[in-house]
Design a protein around this motif. Structure first.
Motif, PDB file in Angstrom:
ATOM      1  N   GLU A  97      36.083  -6.901  -1.775  1.00 26.69           N
ATOM      2  CA  GLU A  97      36.374  -5.837  -2.755  1.00 26.69           C
ATOM      3  C   GLU A  97      37.823  -5.634  -3.683  1.00 26.69           C
ATOM      4  N   PHE A  98      36.994  -5.371  -4.885  1.00 26.45           N
ATOM      5  CA  PHE A  98      37.243  -4.862  -6.003  1.00 26.45           C
ATOM      6  C   PHE A  98      38.242  -3.911  -6.333  1.00 26.45           C
ATOM      7  N   CYS A  99      39.334  -3.898  -6.093  1.00 22.43           N
ATOM      8  CA  CYS A  99      40.465  -2.826  -6.327  1.00 22.43           C
ATOM      9  C   CYS A  99      41.313  -1.870  -6.797  1.00 22.43           C
ATOM     10  N   LEU A 100      41.129  -0.885  -7.297  1.00 27.21           N
ATOM     11  CA  LEU A 100      41.833  -0.129  -8.733  1.00 27.21           C
ATOM     12  C   LEU A 100      43.175  -0.751  -9.201  1.00 27.21           C
ATOM     13  N   SER A 101      43.494  -1.420  -9.368  1.00 28.77           N
ATOM     14  CA  SER A 101      45.035  -2.358  -9.674  1.00 28.77           C
ATOM     15  C   SER A 101      45.656  -1.091 -10.933  1.00 28.77           C
ATOM     16  N   HIS A 102      44.955  -0.726 -11.806  1.00 31.33           N
ATOM     17  CA  HIS A 102      45.163  -1.101 -13.502  1.00 31.33           C
ATOM     18  C   HIS A 102      44.513   0.438 -13.469  1.00 31.33           C
ATOM     19  N   ARG A 103      45.118   1.341 -13.397  1.00 29.49           N
ATOM     20  CA  ARG A 103      44.605   2.363 -13.881  1.00 29.49           C
ATOM     21  C   ARG A 103      44.642   2.881 -15.310  1.00 29.49           C
TER      22      ARG A 103
ATOM     23  N   GLY B  11      42.554 -15.723 -11.635  1.00 30.18           N
ATOM     24  CA  GLY B  11      44.080 -16.432 -11.598  1.00 30.18           C
ATOM     25  C   GLY B  11      44.736 -16.306 -10.954  1.00 30.18           C
ATOM     26  N   THR B  12      46.022 -15.826 -11.038  1.00 32.09           N
ATOM     27  CA  THR B  12      46.350 -15.881  -9.148  1.00 32.09           C
ATOM     28  C   THR B  12      46.006 -14.773  -8.068  1.00 32.09           C
ATOM     29  N   SER B  13      45.548 -14.100  -9.029  1.00 29.69           N
ATOM     30  CA  SER B  13      44.522 -13.753  -8.010  1.00 29.69           C
ATOM     31  C   SER B  13      43.548 -13.140  -9.122  1.00 29.69           C
ATOM     32  N   THR B  14      42.561 -12.171  -8.578  1.00 27.34           N
ATOM     33  CA  THR B  14      41.099 -12.121  -9.666  1.00 27.34           C
ATOM     34  C   THR B  14      40.836 -10.721 -10.356  1.00 27.34           C
ATOM     35  N   LEU B  15      40.966 -10.723 -11.317  1.00 21.09           N
ATOM     36  CA  LEU B  15      40.733  -9.341 -11.126  1.00 21.09           C
ATOM     37  C   LEU B  15      39.570  -9.262 -12.666  1.00 21.09           C
ATOM     38  N   LEU B  16      39.362  -7.888 -12.758  1.00 21.05           N
ATOM     39  CA  LEU B  16      37.814  -7.812 -13.202  1.00 21.05           C
ATOM     40  C   LEU B  16      38.174  -6.015 -13.927  1.00 21.05           C
TER      41      LEU B  16
ATOM     42  N   THR C  10      37.530   1.712  -4.602  1.00 22.39           N
ATOM     43  CA  THR C  10      37.048   0.163  -5.046  1.00 22.39           C
ATOM     44  C   THR C  10      36.089   0.394  -6.374  1.00 22.39           C
ATOM     45  N   LEU C  11      34.830  -0.881  -6.913  1.00 19.29           N
ATOM     46  CA  LEU C  11      35.211  -0.723  -8.355  1.00 19.29           C
ATOM     47  C   LEU C  11      33.744  -0.240  -8.238  1.00 19.29           C
ATOM     48  N   ASP C  12      33.034  -0.512  -6.773  1.00 21.76           N
ATOM     49  CA  ASP C  12      32.005   0.762  -6.877  1.00 21.76           C
ATOM     50  C   ASP C  12      31.719   2.019  -6.889  1.00 21.76           C
ATOM     51  N   GLU C  13      32.833   2.552  -5.759  1.00 21.59           N
ATOM     52  CA  GLU C  13      33.350   3.689  -6.130  1.00 21.59           C
ATOM     53  C   GLU C  13      33.326   4.381  -7.511  1.00 21.59           C
ATOM     54  N   PHE C  14      34.596   3.727  -7.606  1.00 18.88           N
ATOM     55  CA  PHE C  14      34.688   3.940  -9.097  1.00 18.88           C
ATOM     56  C   PHE C  14      33.789   3.686 -10.795  1.00 18.88           C
ATOM     57  N   ILE C  15      33.013   2.943 -10.169  1.00 18.78           N
ATOM     58  CA  ILE C  15      31.120   2.994 -11.316  1.00 18.78           C
ATOM     59  C   ILE C  15      30.638   4.527 -11.058  1.00 18.78           C
ATOM     60  N   ILE C  16      31.099   5.060  -9.617  1.00 14.48           N
ATOM     61  CA  ILE C  16      29.985   5.396  -9.443  1.00 14.48           C
ATOM     62  C   ILE C  16      30.566   7.317  -9.865  1.00 14.48           C
ATOM     63  N   ARG C  17      31.759   6.836  -9.402  1.00 16.22           N
ATOM     64  CA  ARG C  17      32.243   8.869 -10.197  1.00 16.22           C
ATOM     65  C   ARG C  17      32.162   8.661 -11.709  1.00 16.22           C
TER      66      ARG C  17
ATOM     67  N   LYS D 264      32.174 -12.049  -7.562  1.00 12.80           N
ATOM     68  CA  LYS D 264      33.055 -12.515  -6.334  1.00 12.80           C
ATOM     69  C   LYS D 264      32.291 -13.642  -6.075  1.00 12.80           C
ATOM     70  N   ILE D 265      31.323 -14.540  -6.319  1.00 15.44           N
ATOM     71  CA  ILE D 265      30.533 -15.335  -5.858  1.00 15.44           C
ATOM     72  C   ILE D 265      30.997 -16.575  -6.388  1.00 15.44           C
ATOM     73  N   ILE D 266      31.483 -16.538  -7.971  1.00 14.69           N
ATOM     74  CA  ILE D 266      31.972 -17.347  -8.731  1.00 14.69           C
ATOM     75  C   ILE D 266      33.070 -17.528  -8.725  1.00 14.69           C
ATOM     76  N   ASN D 267      34.081 -16.337  -7.925  1.00 12.59           N
ATOM     77  CA  ASN D 267      35.494 -16.683  -7.491  1.00 12.59           C
ATOM     78  C   ASN D 267      35.313 -17.495  -6.422  1.00 12.59           C
ATOM     79  N   ARG D 268      34.978 -17.314  -5.336  1.00 11.70           N
ATOM     80  CA  ARG D 268      34.757 -18.255  -4.098  1.00 11.70           C
ATOM     81  C   ARG D 268      34.767 -19.460  -4.518  1.00 11.70           C
ATOM     82  N   GLU D 269      33.712 -20.006  -5.574  1.00 12.65           N
ATOM     83  CA  GLU D 269      33.490 -20.893  -6.080  1.00 12.65           C
ATOM     84  C   GLU D 269      34.816 -22.210  -6.721  1.00 12.65           C
ATOM     85  N   VAL D 270      34.913 -20.957  -7.748  1.00  8.53           N
ATOM     86  CA  VAL D 270      36.151 -21.596  -8.792  1.00  8.53           C
ATOM     87  C   VAL D 270      37.490 -22.012  -7.988  1.00  8.53           C
TER      88      VAL D 270
END
Ligand code: AHM
Ligand code: MG
Length: 360
Positions: free
Chosen positions: A217-223, A193-198, A31-38, A62-68
């Motif tokens: 959760e944001f999950c690492l997808s583009h390393r 977008g078609t999916s939401t990316l950070l 997850t993004l949180d785990e990655f940031i902490i590492r 995530k909140i903005i994404n929900r509304e968008v």
């Protein structure tokens, strides 16, 4: 194998390719949180503030994404003509909503001392929580390309984080924000977008995270994202062709002669994201309407230039200056910009040098 370059917070950037020394392994979800902490563990001077800020921005995203995502439903689920609906906030323009949510999330944690937004004329002070004095300022464009929402085209959030220059015991000042882009400690964007990316960088390469709606959760997808050295598409509002300077028209003619494809979404985050993955060049030169360019140096050009450079690309303005080296004089300063694959930016540079009537 990942490399580590220990750095002080004063020189928050290193050359592009390194990734956190604490690698994330195998196929398991990171997850993004785990990655940031590492990643935080790789900074000698890490205090957790930067980690906290990136997490705050992730929550706001995530909140903005929900509304968008439910923007088209507003009129269906809202209470007709009452001025209210079930969330109370949904009838606001989404860029105002996104702005408020980002400010709220950042204020709640007190991890930054001040904020500047494309939507606000002046800087916003963030009162310290307890005795905690923060060392960071955050700037953002809460919903870039928001004119695209009505037609269901992707939009994005862009952010940049800097260390303050002023004394941490007093209020932040405008000078804390008027720093060259080279001083960015972190920058990123969220693409709805078609999916939401950070996608973000802390000056040690670029990594992207896709929102998994099933777990929220944001999950690492583009390393360790790397931009292709060259590309075969260019991205510019060609409708303004006749308003461009000669050198830009000659370059665009050349793109056409070489059979480059034209791809222009009109949402900078989406256009830059495509270029980061597939290669290409994004251009917003001066026009008669915007002689200094349309895009904002602090909220759009600097963070996206930082990311693209960290992925191995280049970013300059049409005076051929590296965007990140421009010292801003105003919060809402505009800039011309050419960002993308290094070979394409170099090719444009050669055209400008050859055809420009102006002394460079
Ligand atoms: P905004 O911040 O008001 O949304 O404007 C920025 C957007 C960019 O996302 C996009 O690249 C550009 O404006 C499009 O401008 P134009 O319609 O002039 O091509
Ligand atoms: Mg914008």
């Amino acid at each position: 194998m990942a490399t580590s370059t220990k750095k002080s917070p004063e020189n928050g950037q290193s050359s592009a390719a390194s990734v956190p020394a604490s690698p994330v392994s195998g196929n398991r979800i990171v997850t993004l949180d785990e990655f940031i902490i590492r990643a935080e563990k790789d900074f000698d001077y890490a205090t957790g503030e930067l980690t906290g800020l990136l997490r705050d921005i992730g929550v706001a995203a995530k909140i903005i994404n929900r509304e968008v995502n439910k923007a088209g439903l507003v009129n269906i689920i809202g209470v007709a003509n009452s001025g209210e609906n079930q969330s109370g906030e949904m009838q606001q323009k989404l860029d105002v909503y996104a702005n408020e949510k980002l400010i709220e999330c950042l204020k709640n944690s007190g991890e930054c001392c001040a904020i500047a937004s494309e939507e606000n004329e002046d800087i916003i002070q963030v009162p310290p929580i307890g005795s905690k004095a923060s060392n960071y300022v955050v700037m953002f464009d809460p919903l870039d390309g928001s004119s695209n929402i009505d037609v269901n085209v992707s939009v994005g959030t862009i952010f940049a984080i800097y260390r303050r220059k002023s004394d941490p015991s007093g209020p932040a000042t405008k000078e804390d924000f008027l720093q060259a882009g080279t001083k960015q400690v972190a920058a990123g964007y969220v693409l709805y977008g078609t999916s939401t990316l950070l996608v973000y960088t802390t000056g040690r390469g670029v990594n992207g995270f896709t929102l998994d709606p099933s777990i929220g959760e944001f999950c690492l997808s583009h390393r360790n994202m790397r931009i292709p050295e060259n590309g075969s598409t260019y991205s510019v509002n060609q409708g303004y062709y006749s308003k461009f300077d000669l050198e830009m028209r000659r370059y665009i003619d050349n793109c056409s002669d070489q059979n480059y494809g034209l791809r222009y979404i009109g949402s900078m985050v989406s256009d830059i994201h495509r270029i980061l993955i597939q290669g290409g060049i994004f251009l917003y030169p001066s026009t008669r309407k915007y002689p200094k360019g349309k895009l904002r140096l602090l909220y759009e050009c600097n963070p996206l230039s930082f990311i693209v450079e960290q992925a191995g690309g280049k970013a300059m303005n049409t005076q051929l200056k590296r965007v990140l080296e421009v010292t801003p004089s105003e919060l809402h300063q505009r800039s011309t910009v050419a960002i993308g694959s290094p070979a394409m930016v170099d090719e444009l540079k050669a055209f400008i040098e050859r055809y420009s009537a102006l002394p460079l």
